[in-house]
Design a protein around this motif. Structure first.
Motif, mmCIF file in Angstrom:
data_model
loop_
_atom_site.group_PDB
_atom_site.id
_atom_site.type_symbol
_atom_site.label_atom_id
_atom_site.label_comp_id
_atom_site.label_asym_id
_atom_site.label_seq_id
_atom_site.Cartn_x
_atom_site.Cartn_y
_atom_site.Cartn_z
ATOM 1 N N UNK A 55 9.337 3.265 2.842
ATOM 2 C CA UNK A 55 10.767 2.877 2.095
ATOM 3 C C UNK A 55 11.266 3.987 1.546
ATOM 4 N N UNK A 56 10.390 4.697 0.939
ATOM 5 C CA UNK A 56 11.113 5.800 0.132
ATOM 6 C C UNK A 56 11.737 6.960 1.046
ATOM 7 N N UNK A 57 11.006 7.172 1.985
ATOM 8 C CA UNK A 57 11.572 8.128 2.996
ATOM 9 C C UNK A 57 12.959 7.723 3.643
ATOM 10 N N UNK A 58 12.960 6.272 4.285
ATOM 11 C CA UNK A 58 13.898 6.036 4.773
ATOM 12 C C UNK A 58 15.303 5.668 3.965
ATOM 13 N N UNK A 59 15.090 5.790 2.599
ATOM 14 C CA UNK A 59 16.174 5.241 1.733
ATOM 15 C C UNK A 59 16.310 6.237 0.660
ATOM 16 N N UNK A 60 16.672 7.478 0.609
ATOM 17 C CA UNK A 60 16.504 8.368 -0.365
ATOM 18 C C UNK A 60 17.419 8.272 -1.503
ATOM 19 N N UNK A 61 17.059 8.170 -2.817
ATOM 20 C CA UNK A 61 18.006 7.719 -3.682
ATOM 21 C C UNK A 61 17.992 8.878 -4.989
ATOM 22 N N UNK A 62 18.710 8.802 -6.128
ATOM 23 C CA UNK A 62 18.608 9.501 -7.218
ATOM 24 C C UNK A 62 17.211 9.817 -7.544
ATOM 25 N N UNK A 63 16.792 11.208 -8.218
ATOM 26 C CA UNK A 63 15.568 11.514 -8.517
ATOM 27 C C UNK A 63 14.758 10.354 -9.451
ATOM 28 N N UNK A 111 0.808 -1.232 0.141
ATOM 29 C CA UNK A 111 0.005 0.005 0.164
ATOM 30 C C UNK A 111 0.873 1.312 -0.061
ATOM 31 N N UNK A 112 0.299 2.361 -0.069
ATOM 32 C CA UNK A 112 1.174 3.582 -0.368
ATOM 33 C C UNK A 112 1.860 3.838 1.014
ATOM 34 N N UNK A 113 1.257 3.333 2.142
ATOM 35 C CA UNK A 113 2.338 3.695 3.456
ATOM 36 C C UNK A 113 3.493 2.845 3.254
ATOM 37 N N UNK A 114 3.523 1.601 2.892
ATOM 38 C CA UNK A 114 4.590 0.746 2.966
ATOM 39 C C UNK A 114 5.760 1.428 1.850
ATOM 40 N N UNK A 115 5.003 1.884 0.562
ATOM 41 C CA UNK A 115 5.881 2.419 -0.369
ATOM 42 C C UNK A 115 6.681 3.672 0.164
ATOM 43 N N UNK A 116 5.816 4.501 0.628
ATOM 44 C CA UNK A 116 6.410 5.773 0.968
ATOM 45 C C UNK A 116 7.319 5.906 2.159
#
Lengths: 171, 403
Positions: B18-26, B11-16
Motif C-alpha cells: 500500500x505504501x508503494x502504490x499510494x505515496x504520501x507526504x513523508x 504483515x509487512x508485505x501488505x503494509x509496504x
C-alpha cells in the motif's frame, strides 16, 4: 421464546436509564456521554433488529444488479473476467434464494462481492468503457445510499431527515 | 466463507504494498506506517489518571529547570479522536518570573485514532499560526510517547465554549451546531476573516512548517499526494470496499486542478472547531489542527460547507452553511474579507475530495478502530461512522453535478 431479543434489549435499556444513569457522577462527563450513546445505540439496535435481514437482502440485490450491469461490459472482451463475475453473481443469487441464509452470511458475502466488483471497475476504468462504468456505478448506488441514510436516521446526522423516506418503504 | 482480514493483522508485505502504490507526504507516511505496524497490538486499556500525571510531570521536567506543581487534573470530553486531560500548572513560566498558575491541556493519541496524524505537525502548525489567528499556546511535545503512554502534546487551556450553552447541540463532536440568530453574524464574520488570514499566510509562516512537504503553484503534486493519503487510509482501514469510492478516486486523479496559491489548509475547518467567549462573542482559539496541510484554500471552504454542517435559519427557508450564512453570501464574505478569489470549479472539486476523505475516515477508519477496540471512546467512533451515508450522498450528488 422468553426472553426474546427485543425483551432483553428493552430491559437492558431500562436498567441503564433508570438505575445506572442516576448513579453516575455528574462531573464525570466522559461516563455520562458514553452512557448516553450506549442507550442510543441499544435503542437503535432494538428498532432495527427485526428488519435487519430484509435490509441486508435489499442491499445484496442492489449489489447484484450493479454487478450484472458491469458484466455486460466485459463479456466479449475478457472471457476469464466475465466467468469470474458470473460465478460471483451466481453465488449471490443462490444465497438470496436460500431461506436458511442468515443476515451475517449475507453481509459477509456483500463484502466479498464488493471486492470483486471494485476489482472489475478498476480494470474497466482503465479502458474505453470508463464513462459507461461511471454511469453504471452512479445509477446503481443511488438507492443503496438512500437506504443506508434511512437506516441511520436515528444517529441524527441528517440535516433534513424528513426528506428521506422511512426505512420500511425502502426494504 | 469468512476469510482472514488482512487489515486486522497486516504483515509487512501488505503494509509496504500500500505504501508503494499510494505515496504520501513523508511525515504522513511515518504515522500511517506506525499505525499499521501496531495494528495487531493491544487495544485501548483504561489509563489511570495517576499514570498520566506521572507522564506529564516527566515531560515538563524534561523541559523545565525550575520547580512546578500539577493540580486539578481531570478528564475532558469533546472530539472523537484524542484523549484529553485538563490540569493547572503552578510554575515560574519560561521567563523564570513570578510563580503563576496556568491552565493547560494534555492531548494524547489512543493506540489508534479515527484520524491518525502527527503530533509534530500539530505542534508545528499551532506555533506557526499563533501570530495570525488565536490558537492555544503550545508548550511541550512527547512526539514518540517516550514518557507518556502514547504521543502527546501539552497546550494552554483557552477560555470559551464550542457551542452556545443556551442552545445545546444533541450531537457528538460538535456537528450540526446552531449558534442562534444573535451570535451567528458576529461569529460568521470572525470565522471567515480568520480563515482568510491563515489562507493568505506569507512565506515566513510557511517556512516554519518543516514537517510539511511543500506545495507548488501550477502543479498538482499537493492534491495527488492528498488523494493518495486518503486512498491509503481507505485501503488500510476499511471493512469492505465501495464501488462509488473507486469511481470517485478515479475522478479525483483525472480532474486534479493545478494550485493557484499555496495556503495553510486547516483540514477540519468548521463550526465546533473553535472556542468563543459568550459574553463578547469573540473567537478565542482555533482547535484541532491535526489535519492541516499545505494546499488549496478551496478545501477548507468545501469542508466547512458540507451537508451535515448545514441547517435552516429561523425563517425555515434559508439554508445556512456551516451554521452561518447562505452559501453565496458565505463565499462573498470570504472573498471580501480575505481578498482571495473563490473559483466555483475548484470548490466543486474539493467538495468531492472532502466527501471522499470524510467517508474514508468515518466509514473506513471509524470501523477499524472500533473493531479493534483501539480508542477510549469506541462507542463515539462507531456512532460517528453513521455520518458516512449522508456524506456518501453528497459525494454521489456532486459527482453527478460535475459530470
Amino acid at each position: 421464546m422468553v426472553p426474546d431479543l427485543d425483551l432483553q434489549l428493552q430491559v437492558a435499556i431500562k436498567a441503564l436509564t433508570d438505575a445506572i444513569a442516576p448513579a453516575i457522577d455528574p462531573a464525570n462527563k466522559v461516563a455520562a456521554e458514553q452512557l448516553h450513546l450506549t442507550v442510543a445505540t441499544l435503542t437503535m439496535v432494538r428498532d432495527r433488529l427485526p428488519i435487519a435481514r430484509r435490509f441486508t437482502r435489499r442491499q445484496l440485490e442492489d449489489d447484484l444488479a450493479m454487478l450484472d450491469s458491469l458484466r455486460a461490459l466485459v463479456t466479449s472482451g475478457d472471457p476469464g473476467r466475465a466467468a469470474a463475475l458470473g460465478d460471483a453473481a451466481e453465488r449471490a443469487r443462490s444465497l438470496l434464494a436460500d431461506p436458511q441464509t442468515d443476515t451475517a452470511e449475507l453481509e459477509t458475502y456483500r463484502g466479498i462481492l464488493a471486492e470483486i466488483t471494485v476489482s472489475a471497475i478498476k480494470e474497466l476504468q482503465a479502458g474505453p468503457a470508463a464513462p459507461a462504468v461511471e454511469r453504471i456505478v452512479l445509477d446503481a448506488t443511488r438507492r443503496s445510499i438512500e437506504r443506508r441514510r434511512a437506516w441511520c436516521i436515528p444517529a441524527g446526522f441528517e440535516p433534513y431527515p424528513a426528506n428521506i423516506p422511512a426505512i420500511e418503504t425502502l426494504i | 466463507m469468512i476469510g482472514v482480514d488482512p487489515r486486522q493483522r497486516p504483515d509487512s508485505a501488505f503494509i509496504n504494498d500500500i505504501r508503494r502504490r499510494y505515496p504520501v507526504e513523508k511525515e504522513i507516511d511515518r504515522v500511517l506506517t506506525r499505525k499499521m505496524e501496531r495494528r495487531s497490538g493491544p487495544g485501548y486499556a483504561p489509563i489511570p489518571l495517576a499514570r498520566l500525571v506521572d507522564g506529564i510531570d516527566a515531560l515538563i521536567a524534561r523541559n523545565l529547570e525550575t520547580s512546578f506543581q500539577l493540580s486539578n487534573v481531570r478528564w475532558l470530553t469533546g472530539g472523537a479522536s484524542k484523549i484529553q486531560v485538563a490540569f493547572d500548572l503552578e510554575w515560574y513560566g519560561f521567563d523564570g518570573g513570578e510563580r503563576r498558575t496556568t491552565p493547560m491541556v494534555l492531548r494524547m493519541e489512543p493506540p489508534e485514532s479515527v484520524v491518525e496524524t502527527s503530533r509534530v505537525r500539530e505542534f508545528e502548525v499551532l506555533r506557526a499560526v499563533g501570530d495570525i489567528v488565536p490558537v492555544p499556546p503550545c508548550y511541550w511535545i512527547d512526539a514518540e510517547g517516550d514518557v507518556l503512554p502514547h504521543p502527546a502534546l501539552i497546550y494552554g487551556f483557552a477560555p470559551g465554549v464550542t457551542r452556545p450553552t443556551n442552545l445545546p447541540s444533541t450531537q457528538v463532536t460538535g456537528i450540526g451546531l446552531n449558534y442562534g440568530p444573535e451570535l451567528r453574524p458576529k461569529l460568521a464574520r470572525q470565522f471567515l476573516d480568520h480563515v482568510g488570514r491563515f489562507h493568505s499566510a506569507g512565506e515566513a509562516t510557511l517556512a516554519k512548517l518543516v514537517h510539511f512537504d511543500p506545495a507548488e503553484v501550477g502543479a498538482t503534486t499537493h492534491v495527488i499526494r492528498e488523494i493518495n493519503w486518503w486512498r491509503r487510509v481507505w485501503e488500510e482501514d476499511r471493512q469492505q470496499d465501495e464501488p462509488l469510492m473507486e469511481v470517485a478516486y478515479n475522478w479525483l486523479v483525472r480532474e486534479a486542478p493545478a494550485l493557484d496559491r499555496v495556503s495553510i489548509v486547516h483540514g477540519d475547518c468548521r463550526g465546533g472547531n473553535f472556542l468563543f467567549t459568550e459574553h463578547d462573542a469573540k473567537i478565542t482559539a482555533w482547535l484541532d489542527w491535526e489535519l492541516a496541510l499545505l494546499g488549496d484554500r478551496h478545501q477548507d471552504l468545501a469542508w466547512s460547507m458540507m451537508n451535515p454542517y448545514r441547517h435552516m435559519a429561523e425563517d425555515g427557508v434559508t439554508e445556512l452553511v456551516n451554521g452561518f450564512l447562505p452559501a453565496s453570501q458565505y463565499l462573498e464574505e470570504y472573498e471580501r474579507l480575505s481578498g482571495l478569489p473563490v473559483d466555483p470549479r475548484r470548490l466543486a472539486y474539493y467538495r468531492v475530495l472532502c466527501s471522499y476523505l470524510s467517508v474514508a475516515i468515518c466509514q473506513g477508519t471509524g470501523y477499524r478502530v472500533a473493531r479493534g477496540a483501539k480508542t477510549h471512546q469506541d462507542i463515539v467512533v462507531a456512532w460517528l461512522a453513521m455520518i458516512s451515508y449522508s456524506v456518501m450522498d453528497q459525494l454521489h450528488t456532486t459527482l453527478e453535478e460535475v459530470g
